[in-house]
Design a protein around this motif. Structure first.
Motif, mmCIF file in Angstrom:
data_model
loop_
_atom_site.group_PDB
_atom_site.id
_atom_site.type_symbol
_atom_site.label_atom_id
_atom_site.label_comp_id
_atom_site.label_asym_id
_atom_site.label_seq_id
_atom_site.Cartn_x
_atom_site.Cartn_y
_atom_site.Cartn_z
ATOM 1 N N TRP A 248 -0.006 0.377 -7.450
ATOM 2 C CA TRP A 248 0.565 0.295 -6.518
ATOM 3 C C TRP A 248 -0.194 -0.295 -5.217
ATOM 4 O O TRP A 248 0.047 -0.535 -4.144
ATOM 5 N N ARG A 258 -0.845 4.922 6.175
ATOM 6 C CA ARG A 258 0.010 4.423 6.699
ATOM 7 C C ARG A 258 -0.106 4.792 8.245
ATOM 8 O O ARG A 258 -0.928 4.813 8.869
ATOM 9 N N HIS A 287 -0.478 10.963 6.610
ATOM 10 C CA HIS A 287 0.245 9.969 5.700
ATOM 11 C C HIS A 287 -0.511 9.040 5.443
ATOM 12 O O HIS A 287 -0.624 8.136 5.058
ATOM 13 N N SER A 289 -0.103 8.756 0.639
ATOM 14 C CA SER A 289 0.629 9.326 -0.428
ATOM 15 C C SER A 289 0.252 10.263 -1.510
ATOM 16 O O SER A 289 -2.262 10.605 -1.012
ATOM 17 N N TYR A 290 0.860 10.360 -2.816
ATOM 18 C CA TYR A 290 0.221 11.517 -3.496
ATOM 19 C C TYR A 290 -0.586 10.568 -4.297
ATOM 20 O O TYR A 290 -2.309 11.185 -4.825
ATOM 21 N N TYR A 291 -1.535 9.651 -4.250
ATOM 22 C CA TYR A 291 -1.678 8.190 -5.423
ATOM 23 C C TYR A 291 -2.974 8.823 -4.382
ATOM 24 O O TYR A 291 -4.911 8.977 -4.946
ATOM 25 N N TRP A 350 -0.414 18.219 -0.456
ATOM 26 C CA TRP A 350 -0.103 17.232 -0.446
ATOM 27 C C TRP A 350 -0.421 18.366 -2.953
ATOM 28 O O TRP A 350 -1.726 18.975 -2.081
ATOM 29 N N HIS A 405 4.707 7.736 -4.373
ATOM 30 C CA HIS A 405 3.779 6.607 -3.555
ATOM 31 C C HIS A 405 4.716 6.960 -2.235
ATOM 32 O O HIS A 405 3.696 5.959 -1.230
ATOM 33 N N LEU A 406 5.356 7.760 -1.749
ATOM 34 C CA LEU A 406 5.509 7.850 0.043
ATOM 35 C C LEU A 406 4.311 8.477 0.786
ATOM 36 O O LEU A 406 3.846 8.778 0.310
ATOM 37 N N ARG A 407 4.643 7.755 2.420
ATOM 38 C CA ARG A 407 3.566 8.134 2.973
ATOM 39 C C ARG A 407 3.917 7.924 4.599
ATOM 40 O O ARG A 407 3.407 8.158 5.106
ATOM 41 N N SER A 411 1.729 13.733 6.010
ATOM 42 C CA SER A 411 0.964 14.019 4.146
ATOM 43 C C SER A 411 -0.283 14.460 4.888
ATOM 44 O O SER A 411 -0.919 13.368 4.624
#
Length: 420
Positions: A248, A258, A287, A289-291, A350, A405-407, A411
């Motif tokens: 990703w 982000r 902003h 992601s979990y990653y 998260w 993958h979302l941000r 978050s």
């Protein structure tokens, strides 16, 4: 999805307050802001207005008001989201193609349904089942109020003019950003909703869990800490990333959270709902992601808490939470540095837990059974709420969930670690 509120005047007041808050969020916007859909995850703002109205029309008015006439026969098709049991629906990725209905017409739809809801709730005896549907609809609209802020930030934040959504307060000075480790003893704990009041079905299934002794950070990871991760090559070190996460990062050329930009002078800036501004290193990072959260935790030699660990810690230290909590009512419209532990509000946190059902979980029958249970796959749990969450909407047992993958949502990160 249960509520103990049954009095007509209480339900009507809640309904009116929730609908008024949506109107408040709309006030700074121009007509053009309501119609844009830059990516599939972002819905046009007018769609949120129509969808939340459709919810009350479909699940409250049509089943209960004799002779009720739909505002428009095609609106259920346009504004249904994922309720297959409620009928066909327009595709999510194509919501931005619809210039009609106009924004004006969508507001007229809201007024039409509001008038009928006010009449129904104000003069008729409401049974428990209908009461629960109304309260669920109010909580559903509160969820979309937060999504509304995610989406308008995504729409305005990628505009090179960096439009201001609302003027925001200056950063709080003198806030305590020092963190320590909070210790939770080994033991058996109860997880899940219990007691009175509204809750979503995915919080049900009160059950016991065994937790090893662990520590959880007293505060959120800050922008300054995340900048150190970037400076240390965090986005270039494949050893910190899960395999899917590393793909990703490279496929999307990700090198910062982000809305962050590295200006020529070397300073980091970011877009906020208050405009484009230098990054305050003391404010919580947002902003990610979990990653990214998982990679940062590895870089720090820590990990993300499980959702069970997070809930126990929140309940254990809830007495430490002050009235300084950063919910949407504070109108900061950004993550801020706080003195307290900030378990509730500020940014969603998260966890390392996949979104799965609790023991004994059973989704409700009918269309409303599609609200949560059907999404229990390939998503990760977040806890605690954010600066876009209404204070009345959150509780320690609340389970939010997003794909890793979302941000674009609000978050952030709280670290945990095992006891050596």
């Amino acid at each position: 999805m249960h509520s103990t509120i049954s009095a007509k005047k209480d339900i009507l007041k809640i309904y009116e307050e929730v609908r008024a808050q949506t109107q408040f969020l709309c006030e700074p916007l121009e007509i053009e802001d309501f119609v844009v859909q830059p990516v599939m995850d972002v819905s046009p703002l007018k769609w949120h207005l129509g969808h939340t109205t459709w919810f009350f029309e479909t699940f409250v008015l049509k089943p209960n008001v004799k002779g009720y006439k739909e505002f428009h026969p095609k609106y259920p098709y346009l504004f249904n989201s994922y309720y297959i049991s409620a009928g066909d629906r327009w595709s999510r990725e194509n919501r931005g193609q619809l210039t009609r209905p106009t924004v004006k017409e969508v507001f007229e739809y809201r007024s039409y349904v509001d008038d009928h809801m006010n009449n129904y709730l104000g003069v008729r005896q409401i049974d428990d089942q209908t009461s629960e549907a109304v309260i669920l609809g109010c909580n559903h609209e509160q969820q979309h109020q937060e999504l509304f802020l995610y989406d308008i930030k995504r729409i305005l934040g990628d505009n090179p003019l960096y439009p201001i959504y609302r003027e925001t307060p200056k950063p709080i000075s003198g806030s305590n950003t020092k963190k320590n480790w909070l210790n939770i003893e080994e033991g058996i704990y109860e997880i899940g909703f219990q007691g009175e009041g509204f809750h979503f079905d995915n919080e049900e299934g009160l059950h016991k869990v065994y937790l090893h002794e662990y520590q959880i950070a007293s505060g959120l990871v800050t922008n300054g800490e995340f900048i150190e991760f970037i400076k240390d090559g965090g986005y270039e070190n494949h050893m910190l990333w899960l395999s899917e996460a590393w793909d990703w990062v490279n496929e999307n050329k990700v090198n910062a959270p982000r809305y962050w930009k590295h200006e020529d002078g070397g300073d980091w800036w970011h877009y906020t709902l208050g405009g484009y501004e230098p990054i305050n290193p003391d404010e919580p990072v947002c902003h990610v992601s979990y990653y990214e959260a998982d990679a940062f935790a590895r870089w720090k030699g820590c990990r993300l808490p499980t959702e069970q660990e997070w809930e126990v810690a929140c309940n254990t230290f809830s007495f430490q939470v002050s009235k300084e909590m950063n919910f949407v009512e504070a109108r900061n419209f950004k993550a801020i540095s706080l003195v307290d532990y900030s378990f509730l509000g500020n940014v969603w946190e998260w966890t390392s837990s996949p979104y799965t059902p609790y023991p004994y979980y059973k989704p409700p029958a009918g269309a409303l059974g599609e609200y949560n249970g059907k999404f229990m796959v390939n998503q990760m749990v977040l806890r605690g709420g954010s600066y876009g969450t209404p204070e009345s909407h959150i509780r320690p047992t609340y389970r939010n969930f997003f794909h890793p993958h979302l941000r674009w949502m609000f978050s952030g990160i709280r670290l945990a670690k095992h006891i050596e």
